[in-house]
Write an enzyme that holds these catalytic residues in place. Sequence first.
Site, PDB file in Angstrom:
ATOM      1  CD  GLU A 274      -2.944  -1.203   0.281  1.00  0.00           C
ATOM      2  OE1 GLU A 274      -3.331  -0.049  -0.077  1.00  0.00           O
ATOM      3  OE2 GLU A 274      -3.886  -1.920   0.250  1.00  0.00           O
TER       4      GLU A 274
ATOM      5  CB  CYS B 260      -1.800   6.936   1.400  1.00  0.00           C
ATOM      6  SG  CYS B 260      -2.972   5.926   2.138  1.00  0.00           S
TER       7      CYS B 260
HETATM    8  P1  NAP Z   1       8.408   4.951   4.481  1.00  0.00           P
HETATM    9  O1  NAP Z   1       9.651   5.906   4.694  1.00  0.00           O
HETATM   10  O2  NAP Z   1       8.296   4.122   3.284  1.00  0.00           O
HETATM   11  O3  NAP Z   1       8.484   3.912   5.798  1.00  0.00           O
HETATM   12  C1  NAP Z   1       7.551   3.119   6.098  1.00  0.00           C
HETATM   13  C2  NAP Z   1       8.135   2.036   7.048  1.00  0.00           C
HETATM   14  O4  NAP Z   1       9.275   1.271   6.311  1.00  0.00           O
HETATM   15  C3  NAP Z   1       8.744   2.451   8.214  1.00  0.00           C
HETATM   16  O5  NAP Z   1       8.440   1.474   9.313  1.00  0.00           O
HETATM   17  C4  NAP Z   1      10.072   2.211   7.780  1.00  0.00           C
HETATM   18  O6  NAP Z   1      11.146   2.316   8.955  1.00  0.00           O
HETATM   19  C5  NAP Z   1      10.185   1.132   6.913  1.00  0.00           C
HETATM   20  N1  NAP Z   1      11.247   0.922   6.148  1.00  0.00           N
HETATM   21  C6  NAP Z   1      11.961   2.064   5.340  1.00  0.00           C
HETATM   22  N2  NAP Z   1      12.986   1.423   4.884  1.00  0.00           N
HETATM   23  C7  NAP Z   1      13.286   0.097   4.887  1.00  0.00           C
HETATM   24  C8  NAP Z   1      13.917  -1.027   4.561  1.00  0.00           C
HETATM   25  N3  NAP Z   1      14.927  -0.737   3.706  1.00  0.00           N
HETATM   26  N4  NAP Z   1      13.746  -2.149   5.141  1.00  0.00           N
HETATM   27  C9  NAP Z   1      12.676  -2.214   5.853  1.00  0.00           C
HETATM   28  N5  NAP Z   1      11.998  -1.478   6.486  1.00  0.00           N
HETATM   29  C10 NAP Z   1      12.025  -0.108   5.882  1.00  0.00           C
HETATM   30  O7  NAP Z   1       6.951   5.826   4.708  1.00  0.00           O
HETATM   31  P2  NAP Z   1       6.451   6.877   5.707  1.00  0.00           P
HETATM   32  O8  NAP Z   1       7.263   8.012   5.600  1.00  0.00           O
HETATM   33  O9  NAP Z   1       6.498   6.207   7.055  1.00  0.00           O
HETATM   34  O10 NAP Z   1       4.981   6.724   5.348  1.00  0.00           O
HETATM   35  C11 NAP Z   1       4.429   7.882   4.370  1.00  0.00           C
HETATM   36  C12 NAP Z   1       4.169   7.066   3.032  1.00  0.00           C
HETATM   37  O11 NAP Z   1       3.301   6.071   3.201  1.00  0.00           O
HETATM   38  C13 NAP Z   1       3.763   7.994   1.836  1.00  0.00           C
HETATM   39  O12 NAP Z   1       4.149   7.830   0.839  1.00  0.00           O
HETATM   40  C14 NAP Z   1       2.075   7.572   2.128  1.00  0.00           C
HETATM   41  O13 NAP Z   1       1.319   7.976   0.985  1.00  0.00           O
HETATM   42  C15 NAP Z   1       2.319   6.085   2.356  1.00  0.00           C
HETATM   43  N6  NAP Z   1       1.026   5.693   2.879  1.00  0.00           N
HETATM   44  C16 NAP Z   1       0.201   4.616   1.994  1.00  0.00           C
HETATM   45  C17 NAP Z   1      -0.899   4.116   2.510  1.00  0.00           C
HETATM   46  C18 NAP Z   1      -1.819   3.316   1.684  1.00  0.00           C
HETATM   47  O14 NAP Z   1      -2.273   2.468   2.184  1.00  0.00           O
HETATM   48  N7  NAP Z   1      -1.640   3.252   0.408  1.00  0.00           N
HETATM   49  C19 NAP Z   1      -1.389   4.328   3.861  1.00  0.00           C
HETATM   50  C20 NAP Z   1      -0.416   5.310   4.450  1.00  0.00           C
HETATM   51  C21 NAP Z   1       0.661   5.755   4.093  1.00  0.00           C
HETATM   52  P3  NAP Z   1      12.408   3.304   9.206  1.00  0.00           P
HETATM   53  O15 NAP Z   1      11.777   4.790   9.198  1.00  0.00           O
HETATM   54  O16 NAP Z   1      12.836   2.985  10.511  1.00  0.00           O
HETATM   55  O17 NAP Z   1      13.089   3.221   7.889  1.00  0.00           O
END
Ligand code: NAP
Length: 484
Positions: free
Chosen positions: A255, A289
């Site tokens: 997602e 999102c």
């Molecule tokens: P993110 O930076 O992609 O991080 C999401 C999760 O992934 C965090 O727990 C992060 O932990 C982890 N992560 C990052 N790099 C990783 C790796 N190499 N290996 C394993 N885990 C890793 O996203 P965010 O900034 O938290 O969230 C915002 C984004 O989520 C937006 O783009 C939004 O649109 C999207 N979103 C989508 C939905 C949907 O249902 N489509 C819903 C909500 C949010 P760390 O921070 O510790 O790296």
Amino acid sequence: MQLNQLKIFHEQAFIAGKWCDAQNQQSTAIINPATMQIIGHVPNMGKAEAEIAIQAAKQAYPEWKAKTAKERSIILKKWNDLLLEHLDELAFILTSEQGKPLSEAQGEIRYAASFVEWFAEEAKRTYGDVIPSPDSDAQIIVTKQPIGIVAAITPWNFPAAMITRKVAPALAAGCPCIVKPAPETPFTALAMLDLAIQAGVPAEIFSVITGDAIQIGDAFFESNDVRKLTFTGSTPVGKLLLEKSAKTMKKVSLELGGNAPFIIFNDANIDAAVEGALAAKFRNAGQTCVCVNRFLVQAGVYDQFIAKFKERIQKFSVGSGLEPIHDIGPLINKNAISKVKAHIQDAVEKGAKLIVGGKGHCLGELFFEPTLIIDVTTEMDVATQETFGPLAAIFKFEDEKQALEMANATEFGLASYCYTNDLGRAWRMSQQLEYGMVGINKGLISNEVSPFGGIKSSGLGREGSKYGIEDYMEIKYTMFGGLK
Ligand code: NAP
């Protein structure tokens, strides 16, 4: 209410059935984004602890899988009840670490619980098929089985709902689940886990591990026992995790990000469109999102919509989510603030007009004024990149064809919205918008009964609804021969 007096507030992770500190004894401070004060610490775990959680889940899996669907359903219903009984405490924890207004946090806990209730019911409906056999001495049966250990990686913007949307169907299907919550918002995850264990989920079946994303992720990706990755977060990270999952051929649900258009036609009810626009843009300070990134407004109602929308935006109260008078809390971190500023600056430099807001709020470095810019064009960054903040950007269009072209001109395909009173147009838009979800005359479209998810760079798979549990199951076909 005080966090450290709440029984469900934990500063340890829960792995392999126990509350634990990190093996290296290190921890990470968690801050309240409204005050920048430290509200607690969580263990800084890594690969070793993730492997322990995987091994424990592996041992406990056969017993959980062997329970009847009804037995798992009863436990999930109890979890739903406990989440609702602890609604105020959970919302307080959520707002303290994430920042959203308390009323929105309460709404999120109800929304999170609704997935647990829904999948408690769906657990009993994972039907198979009997297929007419081409061989006269055979019968063909299709059954569904749990996929195995599930690894869930979740973001900070919905610290409760993004977890139950994954864990509830996984548990309902008979799978163990290991969650790595976002580093900004671990306490909501740990509190919800506590209630799941109280409800009767076997302790080794559900772990929440905090710490180094890459190390924990590597333990998941290298393990053949982890059969499923479910991720909500940004598109670049989602793409990377999909690649990493290929090595052990995991089933993957993603997602990811969006770039939602909100189209308002001349024939729309403008007051209803303004209400929908406020909810679809400014909820969670624009950090969802499915938040609108682009308002596309037809020329005939352009000025009217802007005047009404502006008036309502000016009435928003910004401040700490823990004070009930505020509608908009802080953003999650400095990068989030920088991105909103950059999008405004780029748009204004290229000719957009700033109508409301446009700068950091005097309350503190993570607060930003709700902002409205108009006369935005497709050359500006906000047309193609997700802002993820309280910036409403308005584009003008002349006719339906142009609106559709503008709306679909993005690599993303998560949510879209359209306001019109023309039935034929509503149908055409619903069919031609290249998005996983379309809201016609509706600005809030997420609920547990509908399939949530995107196409193109917005991800793979669907969460919630009758489809959501399928991602946690494998289809097995058995041919019974020699039946004559
Ligand atoms: P993110 O930076 O992609 O991080 C999401 C999760 O992934 C965090 O727990 C992060 O932990 C982890 N992560 C990052 N790099 C990783 C790796 N190499 N290996 C394993 N885990 C890793 O996203 P965010 O900034 O938290 O969230 C915002 C984004 O989520 C937006 O783009 C939004 O649109 C999207 N979103 C989508 C939905 C949907 O249902 N489509 C819903 C909500 C949010 P760390 O921070 O510790 O790296």
